[in-house]
Design a protein around this motif. Sequence first.
Motif, PDB file in Angstrom:
ATOM      1  N   LEU B  32       0.812  -1.219   0.000  1.00 35.94           N
ATOM      2  CA  LEU B  32       0.000   0.000   0.000  1.00 35.94           C
ATOM      3  C   LEU B  32       0.847   1.272   0.000  1.00 35.94           C
ATOM      4  O   LEU B  32       0.350   2.341  -0.342  1.00 35.94           O
ATOM      5  CB  LEU B  32      -0.932   0.005   1.223  1.00 35.94           C
ATOM      6  CG  LEU B  32      -2.169  -0.861   1.083  1.00 35.94           C
ATOM      7  CD1 LEU B  32      -2.881  -1.009   2.409  1.00 35.94           C
ATOM      8  CD2 LEU B  32      -3.111  -0.255   0.043  1.00 35.94           C
ATOM      9  N   SER B  33       2.117   1.157   0.388  1.00 42.26           N
ATOM     10  CA  SER B  33       2.928   2.373   0.389  1.00 42.26           C
ATOM     11  C   SER B  33       3.238   2.824  -1.028  1.00 42.26           C
ATOM     12  O   SER B  33       3.699   3.942  -1.234  1.00 42.26           O
ATOM     13  CB  SER B  33       4.213   2.150   1.183  1.00 42.26           C
ATOM     14  OG  SER B  33       4.958   1.106   0.615  1.00 42.26           O
ATOM     15  N   GLN B  35       0.878   3.236  -3.163  1.00 42.26           N
ATOM     16  CA  GLN B  35      -0.367   3.861  -3.625  1.00 42.26           C
ATOM     17  C   GLN B  35      -0.095   5.025  -4.569  1.00 42.26           C
ATOM     18  O   GLN B  35       0.893   5.738  -4.417  1.00 42.26           O
ATOM     19  CB  GLN B  35      -1.120   4.435  -2.418  1.00 42.26           C
ATOM     20  CG  GLN B  35      -2.001   3.471  -1.688  1.00 42.26           C
ATOM     21  CD  GLN B  35      -3.361   3.313  -2.344  1.00 42.26           C
ATOM     22  OE1 GLN B  35      -3.510   3.562  -3.538  1.00 42.26           O
ATOM     23  NE2 GLN B  35      -4.328   2.883  -1.577  1.00 42.26           N
ATOM     24  N   GLY B  39      -4.547   7.752  -3.495  1.00 42.80           N
ATOM     25  CA  GLY B  39      -4.929   6.571  -2.738  1.00 42.80           C
ATOM     26  C   GLY B  39      -5.059   6.834  -1.255  1.00 42.80           C
ATOM     27  O   GLY B  39      -4.564   7.832  -0.737  1.00 42.80           O
ATOM     28  N   PHE B  43      -7.040  -0.733   0.695  1.00 42.42           N
ATOM     29  CA  PHE B  43      -7.259  -1.067  -0.701  1.00 42.42           C
ATOM     30  C   PHE B  43      -8.574  -0.452  -1.147  1.00 42.42           C
ATOM     31  O   PHE B  43      -9.413  -0.163  -0.302  1.00 42.42           O
ATOM     32  CB  PHE B  43      -7.285  -2.599  -0.864  1.00 42.42           C
ATOM     33  CG  PHE B  43      -5.922  -3.217  -0.796  1.00 42.42           C
ATOM     34  CD1 PHE B  43      -5.043  -3.089  -1.865  1.00 42.42           C
ATOM     35  CD2 PHE B  43      -5.514  -3.895   0.341  1.00 42.42           C
ATOM     36  CE1 PHE B  43      -3.780  -3.645  -1.804  1.00 42.42           C
ATOM     37  CE2 PHE B  43      -4.249  -4.453   0.405  1.00 42.42           C
ATOM     38  CZ  PHE B  43      -3.388  -4.325  -0.667  1.00 42.42           C
ATOM     39  N   MET B  45      -5.938  -0.116  -4.509  1.00 48.38           N
ATOM     40  CA  MET B  45      -4.846   0.732  -4.958  1.00 48.38           C
ATOM     41  C   MET B  45      -5.382   1.671  -6.038  1.00 48.38           C
ATOM     42  O   MET B  45      -6.059   1.252  -6.957  1.00 48.38           O
ATOM     43  CB  MET B  45      -3.741  -0.129  -5.587  1.00 48.38           C
ATOM     44  CG  MET B  45      -3.117  -1.139  -4.663  1.00 48.38           C
ATOM     45  SD  MET B  45      -1.890  -0.439  -3.569  1.00 48.38           S
ATOM     46  CE  MET B  45      -0.521  -0.149  -4.671  1.00 48.38           C
ATOM     47  N   ARG B  46      -5.092   2.939  -5.871  1.00 45.53           N
ATOM     48  CA  ARG B  46      -5.425   3.878  -6.959  1.00 45.53           C
ATOM     49  C   ARG B  46      -4.148   4.199  -7.708  1.00 45.53           C
ATOM     50  O   ARG B  46      -3.516   5.210  -7.472  1.00 45.53           O
ATOM     51  CB  ARG B  46      -6.035   5.146  -6.387  1.00 45.53           C
ATOM     52  CG  ARG B  46      -7.411   4.894  -5.798  1.00 45.53           C
ATOM     53  CD  ARG B  46      -7.978   6.122  -5.158  1.00 45.53           C
ATOM     54  NE  ARG B  46      -8.845   5.794  -4.030  1.00 45.53           N
ATOM     55  CZ  ARG B  46     -10.074   5.292  -4.145  1.00 45.53           C
ATOM     56  NH1 ARG B  46     -10.596   5.092  -5.322  1.00 45.53           N
ATOM     57  NH2 ARG B  46     -10.780   5.018  -3.063  1.00 45.53           N
ATOM     58  N   THR B  48      -0.197   3.073  -9.069  1.00 47.51           N
ATOM     59  CA  THR B  48       1.005   2.853  -8.274  1.00 47.51           C
ATOM     60  C   THR B  48       1.956   4.014  -8.521  1.00 47.51           C
ATOM     61  O   THR B  48       2.020   4.546  -9.609  1.00 47.51           O
ATOM     62  CB  THR B  48       1.725   1.550  -8.667  1.00 47.51           C
ATOM     63  OG1 THR B  48       1.883   1.571 -10.083  1.00 47.51           O
ATOM     64  CG2 THR B  48       0.951   0.333  -8.246  1.00 47.51           C
ATOM     65  N   TRP B  52       4.447   8.701  -2.222  1.00 44.29           N
ATOM     66  CA  TRP B  52       4.514   8.808  -0.752  1.00 44.29           C
ATOM     67  C   TRP B  52       5.935   8.698  -0.243  1.00 44.29           C
ATOM     68  O   TRP B  52       6.262   9.257   0.795  1.00 44.29           O
ATOM     69  CB  TRP B  52       3.603   7.770  -0.105  1.00 44.29           C
ATOM     70  CG  TRP B  52       2.210   7.914  -0.612  1.00 44.29           C
ATOM     71  CD1 TRP B  52       1.572   7.077  -1.480  1.00 44.29           C
ATOM     72  CD2 TRP B  52       1.305   8.981  -0.347  1.00 44.29           C
ATOM     73  NE1 TRP B  52       0.318   7.554  -1.758  1.00 44.29           N
ATOM     74  CE2 TRP B  52       0.122   8.717  -1.076  1.00 44.29           C
ATOM     75  CE3 TRP B  52       1.371  10.131   0.428  1.00 44.29           C
ATOM     76  CZ2 TRP B  52      -0.969   9.566  -1.054  1.00 44.29           C
ATOM     77  CZ3 TRP B  52       0.280  10.969   0.459  1.00 44.29           C
ATOM     78  CH2 TRP B  52      -0.870  10.695  -0.273  1.00 44.29           C
ATOM     79  N   PRO B 236      -0.985   7.488   3.080  1.00 48.63           N
ATOM     80  CA  PRO B 236      -0.044   6.359   2.992  1.00 48.63           C
ATOM     81  C   PRO B 236       1.409   6.754   3.258  1.00 48.63           C
ATOM     82  O   PRO B 236       2.269   5.876   3.266  1.00 48.63           O
ATOM     83  CB  PRO B 236      -0.213   5.879   1.551  1.00 48.63           C
ATOM     84  CG  PRO B 236      -1.581   6.292   1.184  1.00 48.63           C
ATOM     85  CD  PRO B 236      -1.808   7.598   1.875  1.00 48.63           C
TER      86      PRO B 236
END
Lengths: 273, 279
Positions: B32-33, B35, B39, B43, B45-46, B48, B52, B236
Amino acid sequence: MALPIMAVLVFFLVLPIAMIVVVSFWQATEFSIIPAFDFENYQFLFGSNVTYRVFLNTFKYALITWAFTLGIGFTVAYFLAFHVRSLTWQVVLFLLCTIPFWTSNIIRMISWIPFLGRNGIANSTLISWGVIDAPLDWLLFSDFAVILAFVHLYTLFMVVPIFNTMMRIDKSLIEAARDAGATGAQILWNVIIPLTKPGMMIGTIFVVTLVMGDFITVRFMSGSQSANVGRLISNDIALLAYPSASATAVVLLLTVLIVIGILLRFVDIRKEL
Amino acid sequence: MEPRPKSFYVLGAFFALFLLFLYGPTITIAILSFQGPGGGLTFPMRGTSLHWFRDLFEQQAVGDIWGSFRRSFVLGLMVMVTTVVLSVMGGLAFRKRFRGAGVLFYLIITALVIPSILISLGVGLIFSQSGLNVHWSTSGFGAQLTWTLPFGLLIMFAVFNRFDKSYEEAARDLGATSWQTLRHVVLPIIGPSLIGVALFGFTLSYDEFARTLLTAGSYNTLPLEIFGMTTNVTTPVLYALGTLTTVFSLLMIGLFLCLALWSARRKARAGTDAGKGML
């Protein structure tokens, strides 16, 4: 040779405890704390219903976490010690179990958010399976989450000592039991479990003290909705009410020491290393 | 070899689930980092991106992360060295009887079981009441030692319980002084375990939260900084930081394990001249 270690412990363990005991008799105003000798803090502590509820809650967390960590820890250690046959694999799998111990607890707590949140993996999976219609609210920020995090963080404190004692069991004892006609369950119950007790005791000491002294897991995973003694202390500290925090700390310390004192009667730690 | 019993597969599955339970959440935040910029904390994921992670490198975005990382790193090294040295000395001392051995042993156990927040509170009170400033390198350092030293010493107990004294006797019979015996016989034999002690010293210090809470003063260590972020950062970027510091921890653990493996091999090679004798 033992002098330096003694010095560190006297200055950073004995003196702080003494200081806490002293301050627990002091008085506090809004801005400062004043040396005194009165039992006001203790009277307030023991006179309040909150105290008893919170202590009860702390024991509840400790007991439930203990049961889960012992069950999981024993099973994992048993698998490693008696079902994995090559030493290399035992070491590798054992290391896999211990590595999280050397990483940050706070991050391991944070990492439950995407699982347990309202729109988290658990909820969306359950909904897509049709088990539930609406997201469950009690997954994150609840007692459930607190216990889950405790089990997640502390099971390896059970795995390590139990595995350690299991590895020292003489394998010929198990063979002897089998030759004498014992079934697998009988061997487990009558040979392995009694011989593993010291390891279970050491694991129990770790888990119980860690859970009883915790404040951060409860605060984070319950979303500040549940309390244990540690949180009571840390709340007082946040309000700069050090004397009352100290009184609670003294009672907590005595409670923990009594529990440990009882547990230590069943095991000689130095012999088990 | 006899065939594996059915219970092997049941327990094996249980073990696999346990590993998933241990590592799953951490892997999730690692994913998730990455994202995309839009995002959230869960979840889906918007997209990648490294958005962040880039955020982390901009000072203003989120407090003084790099400063706190530096402090945690230095503190970890300080604690590590002190833990190794004091644990070896303590371990050696405990091989003979000495006055206060019983007391010291119970102090070690107390240090291990005492709720961390009590150390934090007590050390903080001592420093503030005696007019000293709490600082991560003084009060924080001492408070963390109360957590790492018991582990170090317990490991040393385990090591010396298995130590064969005849090596030392042999050295002494050959005329070695006690320092030479220690330097050329005892230390090389216990060397690999010392790497284990160092691993405990560094990582436990690097991740310690409760004992540094009231003893670090105005400059945060990394765990304190991260905890501060959990209350006010809801992007995130928190996961990105978590992922980075976990990767750093894993690298350090890997480094220590490789070192231990290497020194164990070296010990095995150098420790015996079997087969090299002149017949």
